[in-house]
Design a protein around this motif. Sequence first.
Motif, PDB file in Angstrom:
ATOM      1  N   GLY A 218      48.766 -28.319 -60.159  1.00 16.77           N
ATOM      2  CA  GLY A 218      49.872 -28.495 -61.094  1.00 16.77           C
ATOM      3  C   GLY A 218      49.401 -28.941 -62.467  1.00 16.77           C
ATOM      4  N   GLN A 221      45.480 -25.521 -66.237  1.00 15.83           N
ATOM      5  CA  GLN A 221      45.992 -24.417 -67.038  1.00 15.83           C
ATOM      6  C   GLN A 221      45.520 -23.101 -66.428  1.00 15.83           C
ATOM      7  OE1 GLN A 221      48.053 -24.472 -69.699  1.00 15.83           O
ATOM      8  NE2 GLN A 221      48.265 -26.695 -69.435  1.00 15.83           N
ATOM      9  N   VAL A 222      46.427 -22.133 -66.295  1.00 17.00           N
ATOM     10  CA  VAL A 222      46.072 -20.839 -65.718  1.00 17.00           C
ATOM     11  C   VAL A 222      45.716 -19.871 -66.842  1.00 17.00           C
ATOM     12  CG1 VAL A 222      46.884 -18.884 -64.343  1.00 17.00           C
ATOM     13  CG2 VAL A 222      47.605 -21.206 -63.766  1.00 17.00           C
ATOM     14  N   LYS A 344      51.130 -21.906 -54.073  1.00 19.13           N
ATOM     15  CA  LYS A 344      51.258 -22.495 -55.417  1.00 19.13           C
ATOM     16  C   LYS A 344      50.440 -21.707 -56.437  1.00 19.13           C
ATOM     17  CE  LYS A 344      51.710 -26.979 -57.548  1.00 19.13           C
ATOM     18  NZ  LYS A 344      51.738 -28.420 -57.301  1.00 19.13           N
ATOM     19  N   GLN A 347      52.208 -18.341 -57.086  1.00 19.78           N
ATOM     20  CA  GLN A 347      53.420 -18.542 -57.893  1.00 19.78           C
ATOM     21  C   GLN A 347      53.066 -18.820 -59.349  1.00 19.78           C
ATOM     22  OE1 GLN A 347      55.494 -21.627 -55.767  1.00 19.78           O
ATOM     23  NE2 GLN A 347      56.640 -20.168 -54.506  1.00 19.78           N
ATOM     24  N   ARG A 348      51.969 -19.544 -59.583  1.00 17.23           N
ATOM     25  CA  ARG A 348      51.578 -19.810 -60.966  1.00 17.23           C
ATOM     26  C   ARG A 348      51.082 -18.535 -61.659  1.00 17.23           C
ATOM     27  NH1 ARG A 348      48.880 -25.038 -62.883  1.00 17.23           N
ATOM     28  NH2 ARG A 348      50.011 -24.213 -64.674  1.00 17.23           N
ATOM     29  N   HIS A 349      50.803 -17.482 -60.859  1.00 15.82           N
ATOM     30  CA  HIS A 349      50.460 -16.171 -61.424  1.00 15.82           C
ATOM     31  C   HIS A 349      51.680 -15.246 -61.439  1.00 15.82           C
ATOM     32  CE1 HIS A 349      46.364 -17.602 -60.690  1.00 15.82           C
ATOM     33  NE2 HIS A 349      45.941 -16.624 -61.461  1.00 15.82           N
ATOM     34  N   HIS A 350      52.880 -15.835 -61.252  1.00 11.20           N
ATOM     35  CA  HIS A 350      54.133 -15.063 -61.232  1.00 11.20           C
ATOM     36  C   HIS A 350      54.130 -14.024 -60.107  1.00 11.20           C
ATOM     37  CE1 HIS A 350      54.501 -16.983 -65.091  1.00 11.20           C
ATOM     38  NE2 HIS A 350      53.459 -16.314 -65.567  1.00 11.20           N
TER      39      HIS A 350
END
Length: 374
Positions: A218, A221-222, A344, A347-350
Amino acid sequence: MKKNDSDELIIANREIAFQNKEKEDWAAELAIANKELIFQNAEKENRAAELAIANKELAFQNEEKEKLAAELVIANKELIFQNEEKENRAAELVIANKELAFQNEEKEKRAEELIIANKELKNAEDDIRKLNDELEQKVIQRTAQLESVNKELESFSYSVSHDLRAPIRAINGYTKILTEDYAENFDADGLKILQSIIRNSKKMGELIDDLLAFSKLGRKQVGFSEIDMPHLVNMVREELLFEDQENIPEFEITELQNAKGDKSLIKQVWINLISNAIKYSKYKVKTKIEIGAYKKDQLIVYYVKDAGAGFDMQYYDKLFGVFQRLHSQEEFEGTGIGLAIVQKIVQRHHGTVWAESVISEGSCFYFTLPAIND
């Protein structure tokens, strides 16, 4: 005597000559009369032929007149019928005009009702818009509060986990020292308790490490860039370590398209999914793992399939939960956070992650990443 006879002969001859001459004149006149008669007969025949033609023409004209008369009769009937139809149509038009006038009156009434309804609808929309604005403001405020709480919770989890690591490691280390250097001071029950402390402290250390890893997701940064997916999967496969008695898995890897994402995070996804596939196949005679991908719209769908223990799909809602496990710790080791980390990261990569499984036949995990535009 002789002289009188001669004179009489002369007179007779003259009479005969005169008669002959008369006959010739009569014959000539008869010839002329015959010619005239022939001419008149021919004229009569011509006149008769002309009369026959004229009669035929007259008969034809009479027939035509009769036909025209019959057609006129039919036309008159048709005209009478059309007039009746026109009268009927006129009567129907009168009725239709009355109906149209009635409908127009109804439409005007309906239009007035619609104007009133539109005003009411507009007022209702204004009220809904005001409520939506207020609701959006509340959602924004609540989202900000939740984000703040989540950040505080993540920070708290990270701090607690980080602070717990050192004492847990100390407990584990000192217990190992006791079993190695002071074993003679303990009886069998004491040594058994020490081994239990070592196992549980190790397990708690693993839980804390996984919790820290989950919390870091969380905060990280991606960064999106093109990932050489075949190279990344081969790297993960080559880094796998196996025990001597453990089945060495057979990999079947099909073409893997590149995708956009954070290489280090996606590497963790592959590590977790492939490690799970190996772990849940350990009771099988052979460990076979299929890895592949296919394109769907603007996404690349990757999958990892095994023929291991599988799981019951009725507990699917718990599959990606933190510390949720669908098998006992004794049957398969683990902390129950690996799939939560996978979800997670995806999801952070859409993207989306999901699974299909049949008990004792195996599982297949899928996840999506944005495709590289051609």
